[in-house]
Motif scaffolding. Structure first.
Motif, PDB file in Angstrom:
ATOM      1  N   TRP A 128      -1.399  -0.671 -11.951  1.00  0.00           N
ATOM      2  CA  TRP A 128      -0.523   0.297 -11.288  1.00  0.00           C
ATOM      3  C   TRP A 128      -0.870   1.703 -11.772  1.00  0.00           C
ATOM      4  O   TRP A 128      -1.247   1.909 -12.924  1.00  0.00           O
ATOM      5  CB  TRP A 128       0.943   0.002 -11.591  1.00  0.00           C
ATOM      6  N   SER A 129      -0.696   2.683 -10.881  1.00  0.00           N
ATOM      7  CA  SER A 129      -0.920   4.084 -11.224  1.00  0.00           C
ATOM      8  C   SER A 129       0.438   4.799 -11.246  1.00  0.00           C
ATOM      9  O   SER A 129       1.214   4.706 -10.289  1.00  0.00           O
ATOM     10  CB  SER A 129      -1.845   4.750 -10.201  1.00  0.00           C
TER      11      SER A 129
ATOM     12  N   GLN B  87      -4.071  -2.799  -6.389  1.00  0.00           N
ATOM     13  CA  GLN B  87      -4.673  -3.111  -5.094  1.00  0.00           C
ATOM     14  C   GLN B  87      -4.387  -4.548  -4.664  1.00  0.00           C
ATOM     15  O   GLN B  87      -4.197  -4.817  -3.482  1.00  0.00           O
ATOM     16  CB  GLN B  87      -6.184  -2.865  -5.165  1.00  0.00           C
TER      17      GLN B  87
ATOM     18  N   ASP C 271       0.820  -1.220   0.000  1.00  0.00           N
ATOM     19  CA  ASP C 271       0.000   0.000   0.000  1.00  0.00           C
ATOM     20  C   ASP C 271       0.852   1.267   0.000  1.00  0.00           C
ATOM     21  O   ASP C 271       0.347   2.359   0.250  1.00  0.00           O
ATOM     22  CB  ASP C 271      -0.942   0.006   1.207  1.00  0.00           C
ATOM     23  N   SER C 272       2.145   1.123  -0.286  1.00  0.00           N
ATOM     24  CA  SER C 272       3.043   2.280  -0.315  1.00  0.00           C
ATOM     25  C   SER C 272       2.952   2.994  -1.659  1.00  0.00           C
ATOM     26  O   SER C 272       2.541   2.410  -2.668  1.00  0.00           O
ATOM     27  CB  SER C 272       4.494   1.843  -0.079  1.00  0.00           C
ATOM     28  N   THR C 273       3.356   4.264  -1.672  1.00  0.00           N
ATOM     29  CA  THR C 273       3.549   5.013  -2.909  1.00  0.00           C
ATOM     30  C   THR C 273       5.048   5.165  -3.132  1.00  0.00           C
ATOM     31  O   THR C 273       5.756   5.666  -2.265  1.00  0.00           O
ATOM     32  CB  THR C 273       2.884   6.394  -2.845  1.00  0.00           C
TER      33      THR C 273
ATOM     34  N   ASN D 180       5.753   9.204  -9.403  1.00  0.00           N
ATOM     35  CA  ASN D 180       5.063   8.585  -8.271  1.00  0.00           C
ATOM     36  C   ASN D 180       4.296   7.365  -8.759  1.00  0.00           C
ATOM     37  O   ASN D 180       3.481   7.472  -9.683  1.00  0.00           O
ATOM     38  CB  ASN D 180       4.108   9.573  -7.602  1.00  0.00           C
ATOM     39  N   MET D 181       4.542   6.215  -8.129  1.00  0.00           N
ATOM     40  CA  MET D 181       3.900   4.969  -8.530  1.00  0.00           C
ATOM     41  C   MET D 181       3.141   4.365  -7.356  1.00  0.00           C
ATOM     42  O   MET D 181       3.669   4.269  -6.254  1.00  0.00           O
ATOM     43  CB  MET D 181       4.937   3.960  -9.019  1.00  0.00           C
ATOM     44  N   THR D 182       1.906   3.963  -7.625  1.00  0.00           N
ATOM     45  CA  THR D 182       1.080   3.277  -6.637  1.00  0.00           C
ATOM     46  C   THR D 182       0.767   1.883  -7.166  1.00  0.00           C
ATOM     47  O   THR D 182       0.192   1.751  -8.253  1.00  0.00           O
ATOM     48  CB  THR D 182      -0.226   4.042  -6.374  1.00  0.00           C
TER      49      THR D 182
ATOM     50  N   SER E 222       1.763  -7.199   1.755  1.00  0.00           N
ATOM     51  CA  SER E 222       0.683  -6.324   2.210  1.00  0.00           C
ATOM     52  C   SER E 222       0.284  -6.703   3.627  1.00  0.00           C
ATOM     53  O   SER E 222       0.333  -7.881   4.007  1.00  0.00           O
ATOM     54  CB  SER E 222      -0.535  -6.445   1.272  1.00  0.00           C
TER      55      SER E 222
ATOM     56  N   SER F  61       8.178   6.856  -4.822  1.00  0.00           N
ATOM     57  CA  SER F  61       8.519   8.142  -5.433  1.00  0.00           C
ATOM     58  C   SER F  61       9.963   8.122  -5.913  1.00  0.00           C
ATOM     59  O   SER F  61      10.886   7.944  -5.111  1.00  0.00           O
ATOM     60  CB  SER F  61       8.313   9.290  -4.432  1.00  0.00           C
TER      61      SER F  61
END
Length: 385
Positions: free
Chosen positions: A186-187, A218, A157-159, A213-215, A249, A161
């Motif tokens: 992925w975002s 889920q 659940d980390s972003t 920045n990558m998320t 996770s 950078s």
């Protein structure tokens, strides 16, 4: 005859050195000076030399300038007062300043390069100044995309950078489209100067810092993921590869065996509830604390208040005992149970319906019977009078 030959030899020995092609300058009243004649540069860089030109004669001197032995691909210009000049006049015993601008090409070898600035006076006098330019790195004619720290590690659940730098080493202004081939779900967001962007424009030999920045998706699992990024135009493309290491996770769920979150209780009594703590993440949880938030004057107790370790996918049953006070009023009450660890937590709101104790019901019946008996006695005793 011998005397004639000897005379010719003497003349040749005397004047012979002057007949060669060796460059020679007469004594000059012109002087060129700049303190920094040897500089280190990078490909594509422009050097600006400020040069003092001094005329020490008693007459006005008109001067033209040449730059000799300038390496291939290097460009130069001579200006004074902000304008390109072809000739400069200097008063007697006067001094003027010129600017020699030299641009190093983008495509150049790493090496030392020498060239010469020559001032030519109208009366034939000459002054020169030698320059040394050291190109400190191999030149290229392309786009570069780099990151100082392309590898990062974090939870699911980390972003993540990253910082990257794009450099335009071409000779033209370029507008780069920014893109990525991240895993599905992925975002990825590019930022320049704090603003979200999809492209960036750079002048020749300029650079720009980019934040990425990558998320993760889920449902991402623990693994190492490589994410290529690209800056491209119709003429040039640069790529870099970023890496995200997902350590797992953390997630937890608190419920009951049958899923029901309600029960009933009699005032003054207790009730035991089977709580189920589930590790729904992909990483082992440790030191899970079990607590309860009860109504005032209620009591709670657990057979296990801390679970030392719970592996991913496993569950643990905890017995929670609730005690309602003797004077609890009939109605519904809410107790919130919590399972919490350093990485995750879960709450379960439990509704408890309270009924008054049957003892008080018997006491009420006895009171009513006593009142009825008392009335009957009074009527029997005094009713005939």
């Amino acid at each position: 005859m011998f005397k004639k030959i000897l005379t010719v030899l003497v003349i040749l020995i005397t004047v012979g050195p002057g007949l060669g092609v060796t460059k020679s300058y007469a004594a000059s009243h012109l002087t060129l000076f700049t303190p920094y004649t040897g500089l280190a540069v990078t490909p594509g860089e422009t050097i600006n030399y400020s040069i003092d030109v001094t005329n020490s004669s008693s007459s006005i001197e008109s001067i033209t300038f040449d730059v000799n032995n300038l390496p291939d691909g290097f460009e130069q210009s001579i200006t004074s007062g902000g304008r390109d000049i072809r000739q400069l006049s200097i008063k007697p015993n006067g001094e003027e300043t010129i600017n020699l601008e030299v641009t190093v090409p983008l495509k150049v070898q790493k090496a030392d390069y020498r060239f010469e600035l020559v001032a030519n006076g109208a009366d034939g006098t000459v002054a020169s100044l030698d320059f040394l330019t050291t190109v400190t790195e191999q030149g290229t004619f392309k786009t570069e995309l780099t990151s100082d720290q392309p590898n990062m590690e974090g939870y699911a659940d980390s972003t993540f950078s990253y910082s990257a730098k794009i450099r335009n080493r071409t000779a033209e202004k370029q507008t780069y489209a920014l893109s990525t081939k991240a895993p599905e779900g992925w975002s990825v967001q590019f930022k320049v100067d704090g603003q979200n962007v999809t492209s960036v424009t750079l002048d020749p030999n300029s650079s720009k810092d980019i934040s990425i920045n990558m998320t993760p998706a889920q449902n991402v699992t623990a693994d190492t993921y490589t994410i290529p990024i690209q800056a491209s135009t119709s003429n040039t493309t640069a790529e870099a590869t970023l890496e995200a290491v997902i350590t797992g996770s953390y997630d937890i769920n608190l419920t009951t065996k049958d899923g029901r979150l309600s029960t009933d209780i009699t005032a003054g009594n207790d009730k035991t509830i089977d709580l189920v703590v589930e590790n729904t993440g992909t990483t082992t949880l440790t030191d899970i604390d079990i607590t309860a938030s009860t109504p005032p004057n209620w009591e709670s107790e657990f057979d296990i208040s801390t679970i030392p370790q719970l592996a991913a996918g496993e569950s643990k049953t905890i017995k929670a005992t609730l005690t309602a006070p003797d004077d609890a009023i009939a109605g519904d009450y809410v107790t919130t149970f919590t399972a919490e660890t350093a990485q995750a937590s879960s709450d379960a709101s439990f509704r408890v319906s309270v009924a008054t104790s049957t003892v008080w019901g018997f006491i009420g019946v006895l009171i009513i019977l006593a009142v009825v008996f008392g009335l009957y006695y009074l009527i029997r005793k005094y009713g005939r009078r």
